[in-house]
Write an enzyme that holds these catalytic residues in place. Structure first.
Site, PDB file in Angstrom:
ATOM      1  N   ASN A 170     -28.134 -86.588  19.880  1.00  0.00           N
ATOM      2  CA  ASN A 170     -28.260 -84.689  20.424  1.00  0.00           C
ATOM      3  C   ASN A 170     -29.116 -84.164  18.869  1.00  0.00           C
ATOM      4  OD1 ASN A 170     -26.070 -84.313  18.733  1.00  0.00           O
ATOM      5  ND2 ASN A 170     -25.085 -82.543  19.800  1.00  0.00           N
ATOM      6  N   PRO A 194     -27.284 -96.228  16.406  1.00  0.00           N
ATOM      7  CA  PRO A 194     -27.831 -95.407  16.441  1.00  0.00           C
ATOM      8  C   PRO A 194     -26.882 -94.880  18.750  1.00  0.00           C
ATOM      9  CG  PRO A 194     -28.851 -96.611  16.753  1.00  0.00           C
ATOM     10  CD  PRO A 194     -27.814 -97.505  16.469  1.00  0.00           C
ATOM     11  N   GLY A 246     -19.935 -87.976  16.961  1.00  0.00           N
ATOM     12  CA  GLY A 246     -19.290 -87.794  18.836  1.00  0.00           C
ATOM     13  C   GLY A 246     -19.027 -87.021  19.083  1.00  0.00           C
ATOM     14  N   GLU A 268     -17.022 -85.918  12.809  1.00  0.00           N
ATOM     15  CA  GLU A 268     -17.466 -84.642  13.176  1.00  0.00           C
ATOM     16  C   GLU A 268     -17.545 -85.348  14.635  1.00  0.00           C
ATOM     17  OE1 GLU A 268     -18.226 -83.264  10.916  1.00  0.00           O
ATOM     18  OE2 GLU A 268     -18.392 -83.919   9.217  1.00  0.00           O
ATOM     19  N   LEU A 269     -16.422 -84.298  15.218  1.00  0.00           N
ATOM     20  CA  LEU A 269     -16.500 -84.175  16.854  1.00  0.00           C
ATOM     21  C   LEU A 269     -16.779 -83.234  17.433  1.00  0.00           C
ATOM     22  CD1 LEU A 269     -12.749 -86.149  16.344  1.00  0.00           C
ATOM     23  CD2 LEU A 269     -15.161 -87.859  16.142  1.00  0.00           C
ATOM     24  N   CYS A 302     -23.501 -79.338  18.941  1.00  0.00           N
ATOM     25  CA  CYS A 302     -21.966 -78.709  18.699  1.00  0.00           C
ATOM     26  C   CYS A 302     -21.141 -77.807  17.414  1.00  0.00           C
ATOM     27  CB  CYS A 302     -21.269 -80.576  16.784  1.00  0.00           C
ATOM     28  SG  CYS A 302     -22.474 -80.238  15.670  1.00  0.00           S
TER      29      CYS A 302
HETATM   30  P1  NAP Z   1     -20.585 -89.933  22.820  1.00  0.00           P
HETATM   31  O1  NAP Z   1     -20.439 -89.769  24.290  1.00  0.00           O
HETATM   32  O2  NAP Z   1     -18.679 -89.395  22.362  1.00  0.00           O
HETATM   33  O3  NAP Z   1     -21.035 -90.635  21.908  1.00  0.00           O
HETATM   34  C1  NAP Z   1     -21.110 -90.794  19.850  1.00  0.00           C
HETATM   35  C2  NAP Z   1     -21.598 -92.187  19.743  1.00  0.00           C
HETATM   36  O4  NAP Z   1     -20.977 -93.247  20.172  1.00  0.00           O
HETATM   37  C3  NAP Z   1     -22.813 -92.653  20.373  1.00  0.00           C
HETATM   38  O5  NAP Z   1     -23.687 -93.826  19.495  1.00  0.00           O
HETATM   39  C4  NAP Z   1     -22.436 -93.806  21.480  1.00  0.00           C
HETATM   40  O6  NAP Z   1     -23.205 -94.795  21.755  1.00  0.00           O
HETATM   41  C5  NAP Z   1     -21.089 -94.264  20.912  1.00  0.00           C
HETATM   42  N1  NAP Z   1     -19.675 -94.539  21.553  1.00  0.00           N
HETATM   43  C6  NAP Z   1     -19.843 -94.137  23.098  1.00  0.00           C
HETATM   44  N2  NAP Z   1     -18.841 -94.718  23.500  1.00  0.00           N
HETATM   45  C7  NAP Z   1     -18.629 -96.189  22.642  1.00  0.00           C
HETATM   46  C8  NAP Z   1     -16.863 -96.688  23.264  1.00  0.00           C
HETATM   47  N3  NAP Z   1     -16.293 -96.241  24.094  1.00  0.00           N
HETATM   48  N4  NAP Z   1     -17.269 -97.476  21.790  1.00  0.00           N
HETATM   49  C9  NAP Z   1     -18.112 -97.791  20.965  1.00  0.00           C
HETATM   50  N5  NAP Z   1     -18.542 -96.137  20.261  1.00  0.00           N
HETATM   51  C10 NAP Z   1     -19.207 -95.679  21.638  1.00  0.00           C
HETATM   52  O7  NAP Z   1     -21.221 -88.461  22.313  1.00  0.00           O
HETATM   53  P2  NAP Z   1     -22.751 -88.037  22.734  1.00  0.00           P
HETATM   54  O8  NAP Z   1     -22.215 -87.754  23.566  1.00  0.00           O
HETATM   55  O9  NAP Z   1     -23.341 -88.741  22.188  1.00  0.00           O
HETATM   56  O10 NAP Z   1     -22.508 -86.511  22.007  1.00  0.00           O
HETATM   57  C11 NAP Z   1     -22.294 -85.487  22.052  1.00  0.00           C
HETATM   58  C12 NAP Z   1     -20.873 -85.005  21.409  1.00  0.00           C
HETATM   59  O11 NAP Z   1     -21.231 -84.747  19.871  1.00  0.00           O
HETATM   60  C13 NAP Z   1     -20.461 -83.998  21.364  1.00  0.00           C
HETATM   61  O12 NAP Z   1     -18.958 -83.732  21.137  1.00  0.00           O
HETATM   62  C14 NAP Z   1     -21.333 -83.015  20.008  1.00  0.00           C
HETATM   63  O13 NAP Z   1     -20.640 -81.978  19.834  1.00  0.00           O
HETATM   64  C15 NAP Z   1     -20.213 -84.092  19.331  1.00  0.00           C
HETATM   65  N6  NAP Z   1     -21.306 -83.696  18.207  1.00  0.00           N
HETATM   66  C16 NAP Z   1     -20.367 -83.651  16.932  1.00  0.00           C
HETATM   67  C17 NAP Z   1     -21.419 -83.134  15.457  1.00  0.00           C
HETATM   68  C18 NAP Z   1     -20.406 -82.862  14.217  1.00  0.00           C
HETATM   69  O14 NAP Z   1     -21.350 -82.503  13.653  1.00  0.00           O
HETATM   70  N7  NAP Z   1     -19.323 -82.285  14.480  1.00  0.00           N
HETATM   71  C19 NAP Z   1     -22.930 -83.096  16.070  1.00  0.00           C
HETATM   72  C20 NAP Z   1     -23.233 -83.772  16.724  1.00  0.00           C
HETATM   73  C21 NAP Z   1     -22.824 -83.566  18.476  1.00  0.00           C
HETATM   74  P3  NAP Z   1     -23.579 -95.192  22.924  1.00  0.00           P
HETATM   75  O15 NAP Z   1     -25.088 -93.705  23.487  1.00  0.00           O
HETATM   76  O16 NAP Z   1     -24.821 -96.578  23.320  1.00  0.00           O
HETATM   77  O17 NAP Z   1     -22.763 -95.042  24.228  1.00  0.00           O
END
Ligand code: NAP
Length: 495
Positions: A170, A194, A246, A268-269, A302
């Site tokens: 995002n 990334p 993530g 940062e979740l 987020c």
């Molecule tokens: P995500 O599905 O958790 O993915 C985040 C990262 O983790 C990506 O690089 C992803 O790679 C990787 N990943 C996915 N599955 C994995 C696994 N099994 N093992 C290791 N790494 C893995 O999150 P997203 O959909 O990209 O982002 C949305 C989430 O991020 C929301 O929950 C949002 O609230 C949160 N977020 C939090 C903040 C904050 O600062 N607190 C800021 C922005 C977003 P792939 O894409 O290659 O699967």
């Protein structure tokens, strides 16, 4: 790994065509100052479904090779004077600033967000590089009055070693720079994974890092299966810090995978922000800020407000005004710079539909919105649901899209309890003119950040982060360097 959004080969365009500096568009990963791997994973434009390019599907062996390079680079990089590291970071900052328009356009192509939001993200992302270029020079030695006779005591802050950075789709630029600049400034080389939805922004940052003159191995970007690559980094004891942004679900997994070698962690979740409006609030301002808190990044933020608690006497009026403001928002391809762009993928659209259907089953009223298939499969119009009961999914699951759930409340204690009844604790929004309530409620809300009578609160000098299952540690500010450093205590006898 699945193709992100499979389309036929004849619809393929290349994002490089949009850029003044076509060399920023890279279809290879960047390891040890070399472009490696062959394009294999197609990346599609969410606005049109067109494939805009491909990146390598690297594996665990490639991930290990990146750590080999970063580990070899660690001592020389950490051994530079802070101002020498700062000078390279400053060059990177200037290059990012200079490439602002190209970086923003590239981001719109792969992520879908409106162009002016993408420009804003480049500025926000660059600000961390500038901030930490300066922060690198600040004193990192603290003297302590000795508690022992004939001894001098000091604390030194030292870099931990290789840092693995895992980032979401995002904010494809800023989530990388917020971590990388802090790690690099204190002396840690980085390996970055990334999101596979948005790798091109990361690879453009790598191209600019190469031009800025980071030594080989200091900044690496590895694309491909997150499970394999990040799994390898979690298992490798040479990776001393892991910084993840993530979902809470993947955060839990990485927390467990990092336990065997006790890594330093930043997490940062997810969030589930409450937006609370008291009856004495400035209603014009509250509605204007509610629109920003709900619909920035097309709701995929987020910090996005998920639940709106409005005090009973102004509830109906707030519902009406917020619905009118939501209906007035433009929606379309990010390049046309609307208020709302397409969502990232079909799963995101399905989640909006699921949360809306569930809320309606629980007795909510839909005041506006819904899917926009006429624009394309990934468009979803700003949607307002009123009278949403606490038991509906949308009141506790992250919606991550342009759907707002509204409900009313009667007392301060009631709203604080309902706002806090979540596993998340990233940000809460509060609107009231009463200073006592501002103080009392800011204290009682269990969130890492509280925004009072405004929405925009982020920036490089503030420690961003959440309580409870929204995360561990903080990013930005001086605190952002802490996870990448350790304190060494030195006691010297001077007799
Ligand atoms: P995500 O599905 O958790 O993915 C985040 C990262 O983790 C990506 O690089 C992803 O790679 C990787 N990943 C996915 N599955 C994995 C696994 N099994 N093992 C290791 N790494 C893995 O999150 P997203 O959909 O990209 O982002 C949305 C989430 O991020 C929301 O929950 C949002 O609230 C949160 N977020 C939090 C903040 C904050 O600062 N607190 C800021 C922005 C977003 P792939 O894409 O290659 O699967």
């Amino acid at each position: 790994m699945q193709k992100k959004n499979p389309t036929s080969a004849d619809t393929r365009t290349t994002a490089a065509a949009d850029l003044a500096d076509a060399a920023l568009f890279r279809e290879q990963a960047y390891v040890n100052a070399e472009w490696v791997g062959q394009p294999a994973l197609d990346i599609a434009d969410p606005a049109s479904g067109e494939v805009i390019g491909s990146v390598p599907q690297l594996d665990a062996a490639d991930a290990r090779a990146a750590v080999d390079a970063a580990h070899a680079a660690f001592r020389p990089w950490a051994g530079l004077l802070p101002q020498e590291r700062g000078a390279i970071l400053r060059r990177w900052f200037r290059l990012i600033e200079g490439a602002r328009e190209d970086l923003a356009r590239l981001m719109v192509r792969e992520q879908g967000k409106p162009l002016s939001e993408a420009r804003g993200e480049i500025d926000y992302g660059a600000s961390f590089v500038e901030f930490y270029a300066e922060e690198a020079r600040r004193p990192n030695i603290e003297g302590i009055t000795s508690h022992l006779p004939d001894a001098e005591v000091e604390l030194w802050r030292e870099p931990v070693g290789v840092a693995a950075l895992i980032t979401p789709w995002n904010f494809p630029c800023a989530m990388i720079t917020r971590k990388a600049a802090a790690a690099l400034a204190i002396g840690c080389p980085v390996v970055v994974h990334p999101s596979s939805e948005t790798p091109f922004s990361a690879l453009a940052l790598a191209e600019l890092a190469a031009r800025a003159g980071f030594p080989a191995g200091v900044f690496n970007v590895v694309t491909g299966s997150a499970r394999e690559i990040v799994g390898e980094w979690c298992a490798d004891a040479r990776v001393r810090a892991l910084s993840f942004t993530g979902s809470t679900q993947i955060g839990r997994l990485l927390y467990a995978q990092s336990a065997p070698n006790i890594k330093r962690l930043v997490m940062e979740l997810g969030g589930h922000a409450p937006f609370i409006v008291l009856a004495d609030a400035n209603l014009d301002q509250a509605v204007e800020e509610a629109v920003k808190a709900k619909y920035a990044t097309s709701g995929q933020d987020c910090l996005g407000a998920n639940r709106f608690y409005i005090e009973a006497p102004i509830y109906e009026e707030f519902c009406a005004r917020f619905t009118a403001a939501s209906q007035a928002l433009s929606i379309g391809p990010g390049m046309e710079d609307p208020a709302i762009g397409p969502l990232i993928n079909a799963g995101a659209v399905a989640k909006q539909e699921e949360h809306v259907a569930d809320a309606l089953e629980h007795g909510a009223r839909q005041l506006c919105g819904g899917p926009r298939p006429d624009l394309g499969p990934l468009y979803y119009a700003p949607t307002v649901l009123a009278d949403v009961p606490d038991g509906a999914k949308i009141m506790h699951d992250e919606t991550f899209g342009p759907v707002a759930a509204l409900t009313s409340f009667k007392t301060e204690d009631e709203v604080v309890e309902r706002a806090n009844s979540t596993e998340y604790g990233l940000v809460a929004y509060l609107h009231t003119q009463n200073p006592r309530l501002i103080y009392r409620m800011s204290r009682s809300l269990e969130f890492g950040m509280v925004a009072v009578n405004r929405t925009k609160i982020t920036g490089a000098p503030i420690p961003f982060g959440g309580m409870k299952q929204s995360g561990i540690g903080r990013e930005g500010a001086r605190q952002g360097m802490e996870a990448f450093s350790e304190i060494k205590y030195v006691c010297r006898d001077w007799r």
